[in-house]
Design an enzyme around this catalytic site. Sequence first.
Site, PDB file in Angstrom:
ATOM      1  N   LYS A  57       0.846  -1.274  -0.023  1.00  0.00           N
ATOM      2  CA  LYS A  57       0.126  -0.031  -0.020  1.00  0.00           C
ATOM      3  C   LYS A  57       0.797   1.112  -0.022  1.00  0.00           C
ATOM      4  O   LYS A  57       1.801   1.386   0.724  1.00  0.00           O
ATOM      5  CB  LYS A  57      -0.818  -0.232   1.398  1.00  0.00           C
ATOM      6  CG  LYS A  57      -1.958   1.270   1.249  1.00  0.00           C
ATOM      7  CD  LYS A  57      -2.889   0.885   0.502  1.00  0.00           C
ATOM      8  CE  LYS A  57      -3.919   2.327   0.447  1.00  0.00           C
ATOM      9  NZ  LYS A  57      -3.382   2.934  -1.274  1.00  0.00           N
TER      10      LYS A  57
ATOM     11  N   GLN B  15       7.099   3.954   4.080  1.00  0.00           N
ATOM     12  CA  GLN B  15       5.776   3.577   3.899  1.00  0.00           C
ATOM     13  C   GLN B  15       5.453   2.356   4.790  1.00  0.00           C
ATOM     14  O   GLN B  15       4.434   2.164   5.381  1.00  0.00           O
ATOM     15  CB  GLN B  15       5.290   3.437   2.542  1.00  0.00           C
ATOM     16  CG  GLN B  15       3.673   3.393   2.228  1.00  0.00           C
ATOM     17  CD  GLN B  15       3.222   4.803   2.196  1.00  0.00           C
ATOM     18  OE1 GLN B  15       3.814   5.547   1.434  1.00  0.00           O
ATOM     19  NE2 GLN B  15       2.078   5.032   2.638  1.00  0.00           N
TER      20      GLN B  15
ATOM     21  N   LYS C   2       5.429   3.613   8.594  1.00  0.00           N
ATOM     22  CA  LYS C   2       4.178   4.428   8.357  1.00  0.00           C
ATOM     23  C   LYS C   2       2.703   3.558   8.705  1.00  0.00           C
ATOM     24  O   LYS C   2       2.031   3.601   9.365  1.00  0.00           O
ATOM     25  CB  LYS C   2       4.085   5.076   7.378  1.00  0.00           C
ATOM     26  CG  LYS C   2       3.170   6.268   7.412  1.00  0.00           C
ATOM     27  CD  LYS C   2       2.503   6.946   6.057  1.00  0.00           C
ATOM     28  CE  LYS C   2       3.798   7.597   5.392  1.00  0.00           C
ATOM     29  NZ  LYS C   2       3.587   8.512   4.490  1.00  0.00           N
TER      30      LYS C   2
ATOM     31  N   LYS D 131       5.298   1.898  -3.187  1.00  0.00           N
ATOM     32  CA  LYS D 131       5.429   3.050  -3.779  1.00  0.00           C
ATOM     33  C   LYS D 131       5.775   3.007  -5.365  1.00  0.00           C
ATOM     34  O   LYS D 131       6.336   2.163  -5.593  1.00  0.00           O
ATOM     35  CB  LYS D 131       6.304   4.026  -2.872  1.00  0.00           C
ATOM     36  CG  LYS D 131       5.983   5.655  -3.233  1.00  0.00           C
ATOM     37  CD  LYS D 131       5.015   5.748  -2.057  1.00  0.00           C
ATOM     38  CE  LYS D 131       4.536   7.328  -2.110  1.00  0.00           C
ATOM     39  NZ  LYS D 131       4.043   7.711  -1.028  1.00  0.00           N
TER      40      LYS D 131
ATOM     41  N   GLY E 120      -2.667   8.247  -4.478  1.00  0.00           N
ATOM     42  CA  GLY E 120      -1.776   9.308  -4.862  1.00  0.00           C
ATOM     43  C   GLY E 120      -0.564   9.843  -4.049  1.00  0.00           C
ATOM     44  O   GLY E 120      -0.407   9.234  -3.068  1.00  0.00           O
ATOM     45  N   ASP E 121       0.115  10.670  -4.658  1.00  0.00           N
ATOM     46  CA  ASP E 121       1.044  11.176  -4.024  1.00  0.00           C
ATOM     47  C   ASP E 121       1.567  12.528  -4.872  1.00  0.00           C
ATOM     48  O   ASP E 121       0.671  12.939  -5.479  1.00  0.00           O
ATOM     49  CB  ASP E 121       2.302  10.356  -3.919  1.00  0.00           C
ATOM     50  CG  ASP E 121       3.553  10.890  -3.205  1.00  0.00           C
ATOM     51  OD1 ASP E 121       3.293  10.564  -1.882  1.00  0.00           O
ATOM     52  OD2 ASP E 121       4.468  11.490  -3.320  1.00  0.00           O
TER      53      ASP E 121
ATOM     54  N   THR F 291      -4.783  13.493   5.306  1.00  0.00           N
ATOM     55  CA  THR F 291      -3.424  13.470   5.885  1.00  0.00           C
ATOM     56  C   THR F 291      -3.350  14.860   6.642  1.00  0.00           C
ATOM     57  O   THR F 291      -2.753  14.760   7.545  1.00  0.00           O
ATOM     58  CB  THR F 291      -2.641  13.691   4.465  1.00  0.00           C
ATOM     59  OG1 THR F 291      -2.865  12.626   3.691  1.00  0.00           O
ATOM     60  CG2 THR F 291      -1.214  13.784   4.842  1.00  0.00           C
TER      61      THR F 291
ATOM     62  N   ASN G 226      -2.583  19.449  -1.257  1.00  0.00           N
ATOM     63  CA  ASN G 226      -3.580  19.057  -0.384  1.00  0.00           C
ATOM     64  C   ASN G 226      -3.238  18.994   1.115  1.00  0.00           C
ATOM     65  O   ASN G 226      -4.108  19.082   1.968  1.00  0.00           O
ATOM     66  CB  ASN G 226      -3.944  17.526  -0.851  1.00  0.00           C
ATOM     67  CG  ASN G 226      -5.029  17.487  -1.745  1.00  0.00           C
ATOM     68  OD1 ASN G 226      -5.666  18.288  -1.994  1.00  0.00           O
ATOM     69  ND2 ASN G 226      -5.107  16.247  -2.594  1.00  0.00           N
TER      70      ASN G 226
ATOM     71  N   SER H  98      -6.975   5.747   3.407  1.00  0.00           N
ATOM     72  CA  SER H  98      -7.000   4.784   2.317  1.00  0.00           C
ATOM     73  C   SER H  98      -7.297   3.555   2.686  1.00  0.00           C
ATOM     74  O   SER H  98      -8.131   2.706   1.748  1.00  0.00           O
ATOM     75  CB  SER H  98      -5.461   4.448   1.500  1.00  0.00           C
ATOM     76  OG  SER H  98      -5.098   5.751   0.608  1.00  0.00           O
TER      77      SER H  98
END
Length: 447
Positions: A90, A111, A114, A126, A165-166, A209, A240, A379
């Site tokens: 993820k 990630q 996290k 990623k 997204g990123d 976020t 964002n 997410s």
Amino acid sequence: MGNLVQKYIDATKAKYPHEPEFLQTVEEVLLSIEPVLEAHPEYVEAGLVERLVEPERGIQFRVPWVDDNGKVQVNTGYRFEFNSALGPYKGGLRFAPNVYPGILKFLGFEQIFKNSLTGLPIGGGKGGADFDPNGKSDAEVMRFCQAFMSELFRHIGPDTDVPAGDLGVGGREIGYMFGQYKKLANCYTGTLTGKGTDNGGLAGRTEATGYGIVFFAREMLKHCGEELAGKTCVVSGFGNVAWGTVQKLNQLGAKVIAISGPDGYILDEDGVKGEKEDYMLELRASGKNIVAPYADKFPESKFVAGKKPWEVKADLYIPCATQNEVGMEDAKHIVENGAKFYCEGANMPTTNEAVEYLQENGVVVGPAKAANAGGVACSCLEMAQNAEHLIWSEDDVYAQLESIMVNIHKLAAEACEKYGLGYDLVKGANIAGFERVAKAMMLQGIV
Ligand code: GLU
């Protein structure tokens, strides 16, 4: 043991000398988890660290597409499926000209920990491409997203790998990629998150976020006997994350006195709130990547060209732009300003030496992998919503988000306490994130 951790770091440096961002996070995480490895020789025996720093799978592919002038363009796409001990890979997709394996591996490695901290069943990954959506037409972005997904679709799935997204990938790009995925896979699943709410997405995901960062910062302050309400804040970033952060800071009674964009920063002692918050969105939607017009519209504010906002005196600093935006010089400004709190919003926004400097000078640092985990946590809620074929309310999402963020802070604070490190959230987050992954990896054998 110091020697052992240094050996792991040196071996990674020798193997990937051209991936400095990846090496930066590996060094930071491994130095933190040293006491855990000392307490668990079986982890060393099982080659856990050697396995952790190597992605389970890395995919690289050609992305050919045709621009509006009928010219063929070729980009490179990637997906690093880093660790699946806790659940499907993820993590987001980044579209930016500087994307290369070193950036995606740093993001993928971060990630893992996290996602672990969220307590939810998600592994780490990623991906992205060296494609710049800025300056492209909507039709070009759609064709690029379709071409990108034409290859990626065979590697992902709701229980395998779930991108989101990123930087450079928002609701529009996710929408186009989801459309292409659905067409090729011939099923409507939660294989991508960050979708629009008219498109299977989760209410509140866009703000998640930023909101989560502020909940985390509030917990940091609370731990130190202080309140967020009334505090002055400086926020960098133009996307964002910064927007959600500013919104929630205002809701909780803090005052945002500086925000930044690629061209400089805005100083607004009256606070960036109300119609000014909305104007931030307008500026972003203009696609011009500039914050300067804010000062023309609101003459009580001031635009400072070409500078970073860290020279502004405030109680709380929240970098939300990109990796390594805060270096030693910036950290020195923050310390000179007498700051007490610094909470990372972007992924790895601070160089390792700057983090150390801030901490040595008494600034409480909230690390990104804990503080910005609210995005990926939501997410995962989106995956749950899609899997149960239901729609969650915004209130349900926000309630879950807040309790997840409170818990992440608690986990990080307890982990550093347990290893006698005081209130060091940087080390605590790495340790707590690592421990959960390590336990799962041990149970799953050498795979
Ligand atoms: N790119 C975001 C992050 O850095 C979100 C990842 C996701 O939602 O999967 O955490």
